[in-house]
Design an enzyme around this catalytic site. Structure first.
Site, PDB file in Angstrom:
ATOM      1  N   HIS A  27       0.821  -1.309  -0.005  1.00  0.00           N
ATOM      2  CA  HIS A  27      -0.030   0.040   0.097  1.00  0.00           C
ATOM      3  C   HIS A  27       1.031   1.382  -0.071  1.00  0.00           C
ATOM      4  CE1 HIS A  27      -2.164  -3.025   1.805  1.00  0.00           C
ATOM      5  NE2 HIS A  27      -3.443  -2.599   1.473  1.00  0.00           N
ATOM      6  N   GLY A 116      -3.336  -3.410  11.728  1.00  0.00           N
ATOM      7  CA  GLY A 116      -3.483  -4.013  10.293  1.00  0.00           C
ATOM      8  C   GLY A 116      -4.972  -4.084  10.321  1.00  0.00           C
ATOM      9  N   LEU A 118      -8.102  -2.681  10.955  1.00  0.00           N
ATOM     10  CA  LEU A 118      -8.378  -1.539  11.266  1.00  0.00           C
ATOM     11  C   LEU A 118      -9.213  -0.969  12.529  1.00  0.00           C
ATOM     12  CD1 LEU A 118      -9.032  -0.222   7.625  1.00  0.00           C
ATOM     13  CD2 LEU A 118      -6.957   0.004   8.943  1.00  0.00           C
ATOM     14  N   GLY A 155     -10.454   3.981   7.556  1.00  0.00           N
ATOM     15  CA  GLY A 155     -11.079   2.635   7.702  1.00  0.00           C
ATOM     16  C   GLY A 155     -10.898   2.519   9.343  1.00  0.00           C
ATOM     17  N   ILE A 186     -10.203   8.393   0.417  1.00  0.00           N
ATOM     18  CA  ILE A 186      -9.975   7.163  -0.464  1.00  0.00           C
ATOM     19  C   ILE A 186     -10.299   5.853   0.392  1.00  0.00           C
ATOM     20  CG2 ILE A 186      -8.813   6.022  -2.094  1.00  0.00           C
ATOM     21  CD1 ILE A 186     -10.014   8.389  -3.250  1.00  0.00           C
ATOM     22  N   HIS A 258      -3.851   2.966  -3.574  1.00  0.00           N
ATOM     23  CA  HIS A 258      -4.325   2.509  -2.319  1.00  0.00           C
ATOM     24  C   HIS A 258      -3.679   1.252  -1.990  1.00  0.00           C
ATOM     25  CE1 HIS A 258      -6.309   0.938   1.379  1.00  0.00           C
ATOM     26  NE2 HIS A 258      -6.745   2.033   1.734  1.00  0.00           N
ATOM     27  N   GLU A 403     -17.170  -4.549  24.960  1.00  0.00           N
ATOM     28  CA  GLU A 403     -16.275  -5.741  24.968  1.00  0.00           C
ATOM     29  C   GLU A 403     -14.931  -5.472  24.146  1.00  0.00           C
ATOM     30  OE1 GLU A 403     -20.360  -7.049  26.197  1.00  0.00           O
ATOM     31  OE2 GLU A 403     -19.479  -5.862  24.403  1.00  0.00           O
ATOM     32  N   HIS A 453     -20.328 -17.346  33.179  1.00  0.00           N
ATOM     33  CA  HIS A 453     -21.487 -17.832  32.615  1.00  0.00           C
ATOM     34  C   HIS A 453     -21.123 -18.687  31.564  1.00  0.00           C
ATOM     35  CE1 HIS A 453     -22.694 -14.713  35.205  1.00  0.00           C
ATOM     36  NE2 HIS A 453     -24.141 -14.972  35.085  1.00  0.00           N
ATOM     37  N   ASP A 461     -31.340 -17.476  31.323  1.00  0.00           N
ATOM     38  CA  ASP A 461     -31.328 -16.477  30.320  1.00  0.00           C
ATOM     39  C   ASP A 461     -31.270 -17.135  28.851  1.00  0.00           C
ATOM     40  OD1 ASP A 461     -31.069 -13.944  31.583  1.00  0.00           O
ATOM     41  OD2 ASP A 461     -28.858 -14.155  31.796  1.00  0.00           O
ATOM     42  N   HIS A 465     -27.572 -16.451  25.732  1.00  0.00           N
ATOM     43  CA  HIS A 465     -26.284 -16.174  26.492  1.00  0.00           C
ATOM     44  C   HIS A 465     -25.811 -17.425  26.755  1.00  0.00           C
ATOM     45  CE1 HIS A 465     -28.144 -12.149  26.607  1.00  0.00           C
ATOM     46  NE2 HIS A 465     -27.440 -12.021  27.791  1.00  0.00           N
TER      47      HIS A 465
END
Length: 659
Positions: A27, A116, A118, A155, A186, A258, A403, A453, A461, A465
């Site tokens: 790139h 890498g 993104l 990105g 771009i 790119h 998370e 859990h 649940d 879950h």
């Protein structure tokens, strides 16, 4: 001879385009477009010393847009780092070169994290900036006073993790964090107009960031913007309006530059446009000397810092933490001895909290947290106060429902050094965190994931879950130690191992339901072997029962029933596959002796997918688990429904044995 900033930047452009061309892969556009911004940053703002890449008080530079890796490789080479050499750069993307397609922290000093995928670099930078502020409150400005600088592309700012990361950074007011946005508009497909119309600057401002813009090819304007960012007490986004592939007369400004080499014809045209008369990988001495002078700028600053460290009363503790070393002789033996003296029937998530009480009391470098599940994960101990914008000395972070952002930030803390980070969520939400967990392993980040859990045992649940495939899928990640302890003692042992491992990540899968303590005898840390014989056969051995976590109790019940019929049965508790696989052949053979199924039947019991257990049961063994989604009901009813009971398993084992 005076070398201009433009000439310094052009060295980056030419090295980048030539390396990509030689590799016929890469790139070139981003390094060429951000060369001017990077030149100002590294010349005037970044605090670093190539002769001591691991200097603890260096600024952290993160190339979040890791596809533009030739930018960082060029900068490291030009400023005087021992590597990459010009030969390394000429071998860009080739086997054996440390100049991989995307920057890898274990290949070259000066690369702070592996990027890498993104967005993750920026999110890790949030963790680095958090660690810096925390350590600053502990050791003061004399030892900890640096910034975190990020170069990110469109990105990085589009990915969902960006929302999580900048929200946390804004909330914590991490003013030492500065993100330089390569606003070239771009992407691989073409103009960003194809896919987005949002006001990125407004989004950052709404999360509490300072936002400033500049012309990414006007050196004075870049300097103005970076100075403003450095001075503002909020985290800063510097919007650098750039032309991708700047300098390439025909392909610059388009998506064609790119992710593809410029091609021989465009390379020649670019050399002419830049007035560059030198062959590939041949830099003029005056230019290399000028760049080396940029690199030498930090030597005196580091020397002054070293003098302060030498005289500092907390030098030994600071050096210990920054080296990610534990105090000599550290262990959880005292805590484990207490459990053996007074056995407890508790959930392993509760056992985890008891272990953490001992860990956090003895290791001041721990910083815990949870993705808004603190009461369920049991990750905050009694003495831990929150780390906030008002008090960075706290040792617990409320990450909110983030998370992925939490996991990436923990990676950043670990890579910064001086902090031992752990964080919790439900095991089923490992799906949200998985890309960061994978990067934990890839870049040898010593973080600990606390995931509670862990099975249908969580109960009502229901299937959304209840993790089914999660433990097994996490075992597939190379370098990740996945622990599923059976009781309070194994939980403490697994925590001890996770804390002691500073060169890679660990994950603890913990139960919601109470489990009896199956370990009552003192001795070595048996979980360190990954699997061990918890109960040996009394009659002639015909069966080996392999189990993890909450199912070890079931395996013991099955063994008792088999022994009652004169059938000898071993019970092997297997809290960590990767550790067992690392044992020598003699130990593995002792625990799982080679034998035909008609001689010794191997049986696995785990409340999750059975796929993968063939590795240990062999194809002709028996595997008890769940190969479908769960259901909503109390835990005991679910175990009965799915056939994970002592009676149900015993009957099928007896049937296989012909009884």
């Amino acid at each position: 001879m005076t070398i201009s900033q433009l000439e310094l930047a052009n060295a980056i452009r030419v090295l980048s385009m030539d390396a990509v061309e030689a590799a016929n892969s890469g790139h070139p556009g981003m390094p060429m477009g951000m060369a001017d911004v990077a030149t100002v940053l590294w010349s005037n703002y970044l605090k670093f010393d190539p002769t001591d890449p691991n200097w603890a008080d260096r600024d952290r530079f993160v190339l979040s847009a890791g596809h533009g890796s030739m930018l960082i490789y060029s900068l490291l080479h030009l400023t005087g780092y021992a590597r990459p050499t010009i030969d390394d750069i000429a071998a860009f993307r080739k086997l054996g070169s440390p100049c991989a397609g995307h920057p890898e922290n274990f290949e070259l000093p000066g690369i702070e994290c592996t990027t890498g995928p993104l967005g993750q670099g920026l999110a890790m930078a949030v963790g680095m900036a958090t660690a810096e502020r925390h350590l600053n409150t502990v050791f003061g400005d004399d030892l900890v006073d640096h910034r975190t600088w990020v170069i990110a592309g469109d990105g990085c700012l589009m990915e969902g993790i960006n929302h999580e990361a900048i929200g946390l950074a804004g909330h914590l007011k991490l003013g030492r964090l500065n993100v330089l946005w390569d606003d070239n508009r771009i992407t691989i497909d073409g103009s960003t107009d194809l896919s987005t119309s949002e006001d990125v600057a407004a989004r950052y401002a709404a999360t509490g960031w300072h936002v400033v813009a500049c012309d990414g090819h006007d050196f004075a304007d870049i300097d103005r913007a970076l100075a403003e960012a450095a001075a503002d007490p909020r985290p800063s986004l510097v919007r650098c309006r750039t032309v991708i592939g700047k300098g390439a007369p025909n392909k610059g400004g388009s998506h064609k530059v790119h992710g593809s080499p410029l091609g021989a014809e465009e390379i020649l045209a670019t050399r002419a446009a830049l007035l560059w008369e030198h062959e590939a990988f041949n830099l003029p001495e005056a230019l290399t000397d000028a760049w080396k002078a940029v690199g030498a700028r930090g030597g005196a600053v580091r020397a002054e810092w070293q003098d302060r460290l030498t005289a500092h009363a907390d030098r030994a503790e600071f050096e210990r933490r920054m080296a990610n070393k534990l105090p000599d002789g550290w262990s959880l033996k005292g805590h484990i001895d207490g459990l053996l003296a007074e056995p407890k029937k508790i959930a392993t998530r509760v056992a985890s909290s008891l272990a953490l009480e001992a860990i956090n009391a003895s290791l001041p470098e721990t910083i815990g947290g949870s993705a808004d599940l603190t009461p369920s994960n049991n990750t905050q101990t009694k003495a831990q106060v929150a780390l906030t914008a008002e008090d960075y000395s706290g040792r617990y972070i409320h990450y909110g429902i983030r998370e992925f952002g939490m996991s990436a930030a923990m990676n950043g803390m670990a890579l910064h050094g001086g902090v031992l980070a752990y964080g919790g969520t439900f095991l089923v939400f490992a799906d949200y965190a998985r890309p960061a967990i994978r990067l934990s392993a890839l870049q040898n980040a010593g973080v600990v994931y606390v995931m509670t859990h862990d099975s249908i045992g969580l109960g009502e649940d229901g299937p959304t879950h209840q993790p089914i495939e999660h433990v097994m899928s996490l075992r597939l990640i190379p370098g990740l130690d996945v622990y599923r302890p059976a009781d309070a003692v194994e939980t403490a042992e697994c925590w001890e191992l996770a804390v002691q491992r500073r060169d890679g990540p660990s994950l603890l899968a913990l139960s919601r339901q109470n489990l009896p303590q199956v370990r009552t005898e003192a001795g070595e840390n048996r979980s360190a072997r990954g699997a061990y014989r918890l109960k040996g056969a009394e009659a002639v051995r015909r069966v080996i029962l392999l189990a993890t976590g909450s199912e070890v109790e079931i395996a013991l019940g099955v063994a008792a029933k088999l022994e009652g019929q004169g059938i000898g049965a071993d019970v092997v508790s297997m809290p960590c596959w990767s550790r067992f696989d690392a044992q020598d052949a003699a130990y593995r053979e002792d625990v799982l002796p080679h034998a035909r199924p008609d001689e010794i039947l191997r049986v696995s019991i785990e409340a999750g997918t059975t796929i993968g257990w063939e590795r240990y049961t062999m194809v002709d063994g028996l595997r008890f688990g769940i190969d479908r989604f769960g259901a909503s009901a109390p835990a005991d009813k679910l175990y009965e429904y799915f056939g994970l009971t002592t009676d149900a398993i015993t009957a099928k084992v007896l049937a296989r044995l012909g009884h």
